[in-house]
Design an enzyme around this catalytic site. Structure first.
Site, PDB file in Angstrom:
ATOM      1  N   ASN A   9       0.862  -1.179   0.000  1.00 46.93           N
ATOM      2  CA  ASN A   9       0.000   0.000   0.000  1.00 46.93           C
ATOM      3  C   ASN A   9       0.901   1.233   0.000  1.00 46.93           C
ATOM      4  OD1 ASN A   9      -1.806   2.060   0.477  1.00 46.93           O
ATOM      5  ND2 ASN A   9      -2.290   1.463   2.586  1.00 46.93           N
ATOM      6  N   LYS A  11       0.110   4.277  -0.327  1.00 43.00           N
ATOM      7  CA  LYS A  11      -0.567   5.473   0.192  1.00 43.00           C
ATOM      8  C   LYS A  11      -0.309   6.658  -0.747  1.00 43.00           C
ATOM      9  CE  LYS A  11       0.198   3.529   4.712  1.00 43.00           C
ATOM     10  NZ  LYS A  11      -0.013   3.668   6.123  1.00 43.00           N
ATOM     11  N   HIS A  97      -9.598   0.957   4.843  1.00 42.82           N
ATOM     12  CA  HIS A  97      -8.329   1.240   5.537  1.00 42.82           C
ATOM     13  C   HIS A  97      -8.583   2.225   6.685  1.00 42.82           C
ATOM     14  CE1 HIS A  97      -4.241   2.589   6.306  1.00 42.82           C
ATOM     15  NE2 HIS A  97      -3.854   1.467   5.707  1.00 42.82           N
ATOM     16  N   GLU A  99      -6.986   4.699   7.690  1.00 48.60           N
ATOM     17  CA  GLU A  99      -6.778   6.115   7.363  1.00 48.60           C
ATOM     18  C   GLU A  99      -8.008   6.699   6.686  1.00 48.60           C
ATOM     19  OE1 GLU A  99      -3.088   5.583   5.288  1.00 48.60           O
ATOM     20  OE2 GLU A  99      -2.105   5.079   7.185  1.00 48.60           O
ATOM     21  N   GLU A 169      -5.445  -5.150  10.528  1.00 49.76           N
ATOM     22  CA  GLU A 169      -4.476  -4.084  10.741  1.00 49.76           C
ATOM     23  C   GLU A 169      -4.798  -3.346  12.046  1.00 49.76           C
ATOM     24  OE1 GLU A 169      -2.545  -2.856   6.802  1.00 49.76           O
ATOM     25  OE2 GLU A 169      -4.300  -1.606   7.039  1.00 49.76           O
ATOM     26  N   GLY A 175       2.068   2.386  10.731  1.00 49.72           N
ATOM     27  CA  GLY A 175       2.988   3.522  10.578  1.00 49.72           C
ATOM     28  C   GLY A 175       3.647   3.958  11.867  1.00 49.72           C
ATOM     29  N   SER A 215       3.259  -1.919  10.480  1.00 45.25           N
ATOM     30  CA  SER A 215       4.705  -1.892  10.733  1.00 45.25           C
ATOM     31  C   SER A 215       5.391  -3.227  10.459  1.00 45.25           C
ATOM     32  CB  SER A 215       4.987  -1.403  12.161  1.00 45.25           C
ATOM     33  OG  SER A 215       4.525  -0.077  12.317  1.00 45.25           O
TER      34      SER A 215
HETATM   35  C1  PEP Z   1      -0.961   0.159   5.983  1.00 48.07           C
HETATM   36  O1  PEP Z   1      -1.134   1.374   5.907  1.00 48.07           O
HETATM   37  O2  PEP Z   1      -1.766  -0.615   5.455  1.00 48.07           O
HETATM   38  C2  PEP Z   1       0.214  -0.310   6.712  1.00 48.07           C
HETATM   39  C3  PEP Z   1       0.254  -1.559   7.064  1.00 48.07           C
HETATM   40  O3  PEP Z   1       1.163   0.630   6.990  1.00 48.07           O
HETATM   41  P1  PEP Z   1       2.593   0.376   7.668  1.00 48.07           P
HETATM   42  O4  PEP Z   1       3.152  -0.900   7.119  1.00 48.07           O
HETATM   43  O5  PEP Z   1       3.425   1.565   7.273  1.00 48.07           O
HETATM   44  O6  PEP Z   1       2.380   0.282   9.133  1.00 48.07           O
END
Ligand code: PEP
Length: 254
Positions: A9, A11, A97, A99, A169, A175, A215
């Site tokens: 992803n 973003k 997601h 976000e 998630e 993040g 992460s």
């Molecule tokens: C995501 O935004 O789907 C995600 C897993 O981000 P990150 O790996 O940066 O934590």
């Protein structure tokens, strides 16, 4: 055996040239490696989807969008519809997601509409669910994830549900550099799979791909992916550098 997936992803990152370089590196890797039971999906910003599908065409790299509209067409300035994505051969879309839930006020109900729209146009949703930190601290994480599934995907019939990829998630891990422990990930994935078995049947539960996101990087991927109910990852930050993303793919395909 369930399909293992590593999905990136991106973003809202990368200029056109940077996107071009990153896609090229990933295409080179997938072309030269026989990834037996692993599908690699990249989800770049929508303006680069055509670039990605052009490159991916001759390979086994798959392309996904990061969002789609809950409307089919019309006067919705700035939106991107499922029929548009289908017409560009985009086979996947991240939906729900955290976000988008946080910054664009997406509710479970709206996410259900997006899931329906994606399926209507042959796009497999990568459906994201996961709890906030205070919800985990209060011990409510199982209830929150159950509600997200019930309100956004469990209305589907068994055939449609078969096209869903789940991404667990935990929001506190996205993040932040704080990854869920291997045990925390396995425990939630096992729970999600049990809910699917209860709602549909044993076979549907066993065949649903459930990804971990939050992460995940080349250092922790192998341990996370080794869990019996973790079928790969949805990778944010670590998908922006080709060497890091490729190491993550290799850690699942070992
Ligand atoms: C995501 O935004 O789907 C995600 C897993 O981000 P990150 O790996 O940066 O934590």
């Amino acid at each position: 055996m369930r399909t293992q997936i590593v999905a990136g992803n991106w973003k809202m990152n990368k200029t056109f040239e940077e996107a071009d370089d990153l896609i090229n590196d990933i295409v080179d890797f997938v072309k030269n490696h026989n990834l037996e039971n692993t599908a690699v999906i990249i989800c770049p910003p929508s303006v680069y989807l055509e670039l990605a599908t052009d490159f991916a065409n001759e390979t086994n790299l798959h392309v996904g969008a990061q969002n789609l509209s809950n409307y089919e067409s019309g006067a919705y300035t700035g939106e991107i519809s499922a029929p548009m994505l289908e017409s560009m051969e985009v086979g996947y879309c991240i939906i729900g997601h955290s976000e988008r839930r946080k910054y664009f006020n997406e509710t479970n109900e709206m996410i259900a509409e997006k899931v329906n729209m994606a399926l209507k146009y042959n796009i497999s949703p990568i459906f994201c669910c996961g709890e906030l930190l205070p919800e985990r601290e209060k011990g409510n994480h199982f209830d929150i994830v159950k509600k997200q599934l019930e309100e956004s995907v469990f209305h589907l019939n068994k055939t449609d549900f078969g096209n869903i990829i789940i991404a667990y998630e935990p929001v506190w891990a996205i993040g932040t550099g704080v990854t869920a422990t291997s045990d925390q990930a396995q425990e939630m994935h096992y729970y999600i799979r049990s809910l699917i078995k209860e709602k549909y049947d044993e076979e549907t539960g066993e065949s649903t791909t459930i990804l971990y996101g939050g992460s995940c990087n080349s250092k922790n991927a192998k341990e996370l992916f080794a869990n019996p109910d973790v079928d790969g990852g949805l990778i944010g930050g670590a998908s922006l550098k080709s060497d890091e993303f490729i190491k993550i793919i290799q850690s699942i395909d070992d």
